[in-house]
Design a protein around this motif. Structure first.
Motif, PDB file in Angstrom:
ATOM      1  N   GLU A   1      -4.304  -3.483  -3.298  1.00  0.00           N
ATOM      2  CA  GLU A   1      -3.704  -1.894  -3.179  1.00  0.00           C
ATOM      3  C   GLU A   1      -2.180  -1.919  -3.165  1.00  0.00           C
ATOM      4  N   PRO A   2      -1.932  -1.129  -3.700  1.00  0.00           N
ATOM      5  CA  PRO A   2      -0.287  -0.403  -3.638  1.00  0.00           C
ATOM      6  C   PRO A   2      -0.388   0.230  -1.974  1.00  0.00           C
TER       7      PRO A   2
ATOM      8  N   LYS B   1       3.203  -1.635  -0.782  1.00  0.00           N
ATOM      9  CA  LYS B   1       3.795  -1.102   0.005  1.00  0.00           C
ATOM     10  C   LYS B   1       4.806  -1.365   1.272  1.00  0.00           C
TER      11      LYS B   1
ATOM     12  N   LYS C   1       1.453   8.163  -4.354  1.00  0.00           N
ATOM     13  CA  LYS C   1       0.874   6.246  -4.222  1.00  0.00           C
ATOM     14  C   LYS C   1       2.570   5.935  -4.824  1.00  0.00           C
ATOM     15  N   THR C   2       3.446   6.373  -4.149  1.00  0.00           N
ATOM     16  CA  THR C   2       5.360   6.472  -4.921  1.00  0.00           C
ATOM     17  C   THR C   2       5.508   5.866  -3.607  1.00  0.00           C
TER      18      THR C   2
ATOM     19  N   SER D   1       7.102   3.806  -8.567  1.00  0.00           N
ATOM     20  CA  SER D   1       5.338   3.863  -8.301  1.00  0.00           C
ATOM     21  C   SER D   1       4.365   2.891  -8.771  1.00  0.00           C
TER      22      SER D   1
ATOM     23  N   PRO E   1       1.196   1.689  -8.131  1.00  0.00           N
ATOM     24  CA  PRO E   1       0.165   1.234  -8.985  1.00  0.00           C
ATOM     25  C   PRO E   1       0.374   0.241 -10.232  1.00  0.00           C
ATOM     26  N   GLY E   2       1.421   0.360 -10.968  1.00  0.00           N
ATOM     27  CA  GLY E   2       1.696   0.285 -12.360  1.00  0.00           C
ATOM     28  C   GLY E   2       2.381  -1.242 -11.495  1.00  0.00           C
TER      29      GLY E   2
ATOM     30  N   THR F   1       1.720  -2.501  -8.637  1.00  0.00           N
ATOM     31  CA  THR F   1       0.700  -3.216  -8.461  1.00  0.00           C
ATOM     32  C   THR F   1      -0.079  -4.069  -9.380  1.00  0.00           C
ATOM     33  N   ALA F   2      -0.030  -3.531 -10.577  1.00  0.00           N
ATOM     34  CA  ALA F   2      -0.518  -4.691 -11.884  1.00  0.00           C
ATOM     35  C   ALA F   2      -0.461  -5.315 -11.918  1.00  0.00           C
TER      36      ALA F   2
ATOM     37  N   GLU G   1      -0.895  -9.102  -9.535  1.00  0.00           N
ATOM     38  CA  GLU G   1      -1.533  -9.235  -9.641  1.00  0.00           C
ATOM     39  C   GLU G   1      -1.243 -10.801 -10.633  1.00  0.00           C
TER      40      GLU G   1
END
Length: 265
Positions: free
Chosen positions: A2-3, A7, A28-29, A44, A46-47, A49-50, A53
């Motif tokens: 998760e973001p 963090k 989520k920044t 940012s 979310p991006g 985090t991808a 992964e």
């Protein structure tokens, strides 16, 4: 991941006595600022985090390196006049910010998917040219453009070649920070078009690659679409996953449809 987990990792690696970090749970920044100036960078999550992964610790190391370089550049005041040979145009997506810490970035429209910004190369990093920098040097956009294009023409265009299902793909991937910028070399595009047996398509999925595709059958569009998406997803500075057709000196974005046929945007 998760973001918020990312963090925590980044805070541990980026926090210093000179910096303040602010997490916006809604957006989520993660904002990292220099306490003395208030200048900084917003990530940012979310991006990122991808990317984590897919690449794990390599992605973390890349993010930390990028942030540290940003702070180095912010405190690195070099005259444009003294470093004209280090100014190059860079391609970015149309979603890329148009200002940095309140200072408007110099940019030009390019295609429906891309813009042209200008960078002053500092060796291991660079800084994007802003309006304040131009005013300080007494330059105008035409001067900046001419110097940038002149320097761009000096870069090598050696390519790797691959033939897949009867279609020929060429890759410029010199990792000098300006691979995608070579899409602005009109002579290069015209030469590739003249030598193509089929339709010429071009892609700039991220900063560090330029792809030419000599499309001789319908399957070629599908291959190019998958290739561009793969590079876009894994690039350090993503630009666009949409390829372009190059015809009559113009770049037109195309969608790659399921039946392997291109459709003009």
């Amino acid at each position: 991941m998760e973001p918020v987990e990312l963090k925590r990792i980044l805070v541990g690696k980026l926090e210093t006595p000179e910096r303040s970090l602010h997490y916006d749970a809604k957006e989520k920044t993660l904002r990292i600022e220099e306490k003395s100036t208030g200048k900084g960078i917003t990530l940012s999550l979310p991006g990122l985090t991808a990317k984590y992964e897919q690449r794990k610790e390599a992605a973390i190391d890349e993010i930390v390196y990028h942030v540290n370089e940003v702070f180095t550049v912010m405190n690195h005041d070099q005259s444009l006049d003294e470093h004209q040979r280090a100014i190059f145009p860079v391609i970015r997506s149309t979603s890329f910010p148009t200002e940095n810490n309140g200072d408007t970035l110099i940019y030009e429209e390019h295609t429906a998917e891309t813009r042209i910004y200008y960078a002053q190369d500092l060796g291991k990093s660079y800084r994007l040219v802003t309006e304040n920098m131009l005013v300080k040097e007494g330059w105008n956009l035409n001067q900046l453009r001419e110097i940038g294009r002149f320097n761009l023409r000096s870069l090598e265009d050696s390519m790797k070649k691959d033939i897949v299902a009867g279609n020929t793909f060429y890759f410029i991937n010199r990792n000098d920070g300006y691979d995608a910028s070579r899409i602005l070399k009109q002579q290069l595009l015209d030469d590739m078009k003249r030598n193509a047996k089929g339709a010429l398509a071009v892609a700039v999925p991220h900063q560090d690659v330029l792809i030419f595709a000599d499309i001789e059958n319908e399957q070629g569009y599908d291959i190019l679409g998958q290739m561009a998406m793969h590079f876009f997803t894994n690039g350090r500075v993503p630009i666009t996953a949409l390829p372009f057709l190059y015809e009559d000196g113009e770049l037109e974005p195309i969608f790659i449809l399921a039946k392997n046929k291109p459709k003009d945007d």
